[in-house]
Design an enzyme around this catalytic site. Structure first.
Site, PDB file in Angstrom:
ATOM      1  N   SER A 340      -4.788   4.375   1.418  1.00  0.00           N
ATOM      2  CA  SER A 340      -5.227   3.506   2.700  1.00  0.00           C
ATOM      3  C   SER A 340      -6.674   3.193   2.445  1.00  0.00           C
ATOM      4  CB  SER A 340      -5.132   4.606   3.724  1.00  0.00           C
ATOM      5  OG  SER A 340      -5.179   3.924   5.054  1.00  0.00           O
ATOM      6  N   ASP A 429       5.748   0.783   5.225  1.00  0.00           N
ATOM      7  CA  ASP A 429       4.477   0.911   5.666  1.00  0.00           C
ATOM      8  C   ASP A 429       4.271  -0.190   6.843  1.00  0.00           C
ATOM      9  OD1 ASP A 429       1.729   1.059   6.388  1.00  0.00           O
ATOM     10  OD2 ASP A 429       1.387   1.341   4.250  1.00  0.00           O
ATOM     11  N   HIS A 461       3.298   4.712   5.452  1.00  0.00           N
ATOM     12  CA  HIS A 461       1.904   4.874   4.962  1.00  0.00           C
ATOM     13  C   HIS A 461       1.652   6.214   4.571  1.00  0.00           C
ATOM     14  CE1 HIS A 461      -1.762   3.131   5.380  1.00  0.00           C
ATOM     15  NE2 HIS A 461      -2.425   4.122   5.900  1.00  0.00           N
TER      16      HIS A 461
END
Length: 488
Positions: A340, A429, A461
């Site tokens: 991320s 995601d 995610h």
């Protein structure tokens, strides 16, 4: 001759208390205002030990301000009176002045005393200032309402307000009270790292002769007076290749550059979601293969405006190279990974590492030789369909400027000299669209950069979902094999 009597004005002057001592009601507005300024004080007092280690004059100032605020609040609670409320408002205003001078202007010297409070959530100091504003505004509104009531005369003050008006006043204040409670929870949790102790650690060691197979915490850089911590996990004895320095894998935690820290417990660890980046299994496998693993803290945005996190990551690379002999590493074999926000920062480090950065060790290179990007954003101007919280983090950390977002997007820095990339992204995601990684991989390949893109089915995610394909174990093997191939 009639008997004279004391005139009414004289009697009023003798019997009426001084205006500043007239009692006030402990109504919802006053209670909410007192709660706001108390919460603000607790927020900047929570990391006081870390502030002392970095800037002790500011720690003394914070201690004095906190004492003044808590004492004035206690006095108002004991006996609400005009003068005491004015003193409480004055103490809150003093905190706001200090915040403005240290946070928004260059008038006072650094380092910023708010950085320790912002080490887990990058906007905690704004919450602190906002709570003080709510407190001052509430005190002011209460004072005005009381003055209006007094203007109606003593009889008007003596009359109790109708129950309906009291209920209406409580209902009107309720939304503000809820905001104060939420800001209190978020602000104090962030400033104290969930009571785990936020800010710079006090147990760092010199970066030399670190024990094999252990974790040691060092100060890797001090930028603008702010110390930055790095956890170094050394490989076990016998794991490294004899006669050759160990390769290095730098781990950069996630959180959108606004949240989290390097620690494995506490609120910061939860916000970083190390599990999504497979930190523990990857660290264990890399250590077993002779790699030194370095996990870094960096200054969070908006507490430290972009590109501060990137400057910190570059400084971490230079630190490792400067201490290569002491750490027993090979300075020509350094890779990085993250998920991320950590993947975003890893990509920026890989693509801009040859450019200058701020901080010490300027004689060393900030370049890395391999990058693993786990579902990191690559085009910050492509977030129109992202969830509201993700867009909030982007707004808080980078802002709304198209030019600034362009300058912070990895896809705009691709050149043929970039190191090899491994890009992994969950097919489901919803926080960061997989198309960002797809386009990024295509741009890298077009430039002639070795880049492998893997879409992981059955996960969003994170790369730690049971049943995903490739599995968590297969993704771990993939990353280790990539580092072994590129940092051989």
């Amino acid at each position: 001759m009639p008997e004279t009597s004391l005139s009414p004005p004289a009697a009023d002057a003798v019997l009426a208390p001084a205006a500043e001592h007239l009692p006030l009601r402990r109504g919802p507005l006053l209670v909410t205002s007192l709660l706001a300024v108390t919460a603000g004080a607790l927020i900047y007092l929570a990391p006081l030990a870390a502030v002392w280690r970095t800037a002790w004059p500011y720690a003394l100032l914070f201690a004095a301000l906190g004492t003044a605020q808590l004492v004035t609040v206690a006095r108002v609670l004991a006996r609400p009176a005009s003068r005491r409320v004015v003193l409480a408002a004055g103490a809150a205003l003093a905190v706001l002045v200090v915040w403005f001078l240290t946070r928004r202007t260059p008038l006072l010297p650094g380092p910023s005393p708010w950085i320790p409070a912002d080490s887990v959530i990058g906007f905690v100091d704004y919450l602190c200032a906002g709570l003080q504003v709510i407190g001052v505004a509430g005190f002011g509104i209460g004072w005005v309402l009381r003055a209006v009531a007094r203007s109606g005369g003593a009889d008007a003050q003596a009359r109790r307000r109708p129950r309906l008006r009291r209920v209406a006043g409580a209902v009107a204040v309720t939304p503000v009270t809820l905001v104060v409670l939420l800001a209190t929870f978020v602000g104090f949790s962030g400033a104290s790292d969930g009571l785990a102790g936020a800010g710079f650690p006090g147990d760092t060691v010199p970066p030399r002769h670190l024990p094999a197979g252990k974790r040691s915490t060092v100060e890797y850089c001090r930028i603008d007076g702010v110390p930055l911590a790095m956890d170094i996990y050394t490989p076990p004895a016998g794991a490294a290749t004899p006669g050759r320095g160990a390769p290095v894998a730098i781990y950069i935690h996630g959180g959108g550059l606004v949240l989290g820290d390097r620690k494995l417990s506490g609120l910061g660890a939860s916000l970083s979601n190390h599990q999504a980046a497979l930190f523990t299994p990857l660290r264990e496998r890399l250590n077993a293969n002779g790699y030194l693993v370095a996990s870094i803290d960096y200054r969070l945005t908006p507490a430290a405006p972009w590109p501060a996190p990137l400057d910190d990551a570059k400084c971490a690379v230079r630190f490792l190279r400067a201490h290569a002999t002491d750490l027993g590493i090979d300075p020509s074999r350094i890779g990085t990974w993250g998920a991320s926000g950590g993947g975003w920062l890893s990509s920026m480090l890989g693509l801009t590492g040859r450019q200058d950065g701020t901080g010490p060790y300027a004689e060393q290179s900030s370049a890395v030789q391999a990058v693993v990007d786990m579902f990191g954003p690559t085009d910050l101007n492509d977030f129109a369909d992202a969830p509201p919280f993700i867009r909030f983090l982007l707004w808080a950390g980078i802002g709304t400027s198209t030019a600034t977002r362009h300058s912070a997007s990895p896809i705009n820095y691709v050149t043929g000299s970039a190191p090899p990339f491994l890009i992994l992204h969950g097919a489901q995601d919803e926080d960061i669209a997989p198309r960002q990684s797809v386009r990024f991989a295509e741009r890298l390949r077009t430039a002639g950069v070795p880049a492998e893109f893997v879409e992981v089915a059955g996960t969003g995610h994170t790369l730690a979902t049971p049943g995903q394909r490739p599995s968590t174990q297969e993704v771990t093997d993939m990353v280790v094999d990539f580092f072994r191939a590129t940092l051989r």
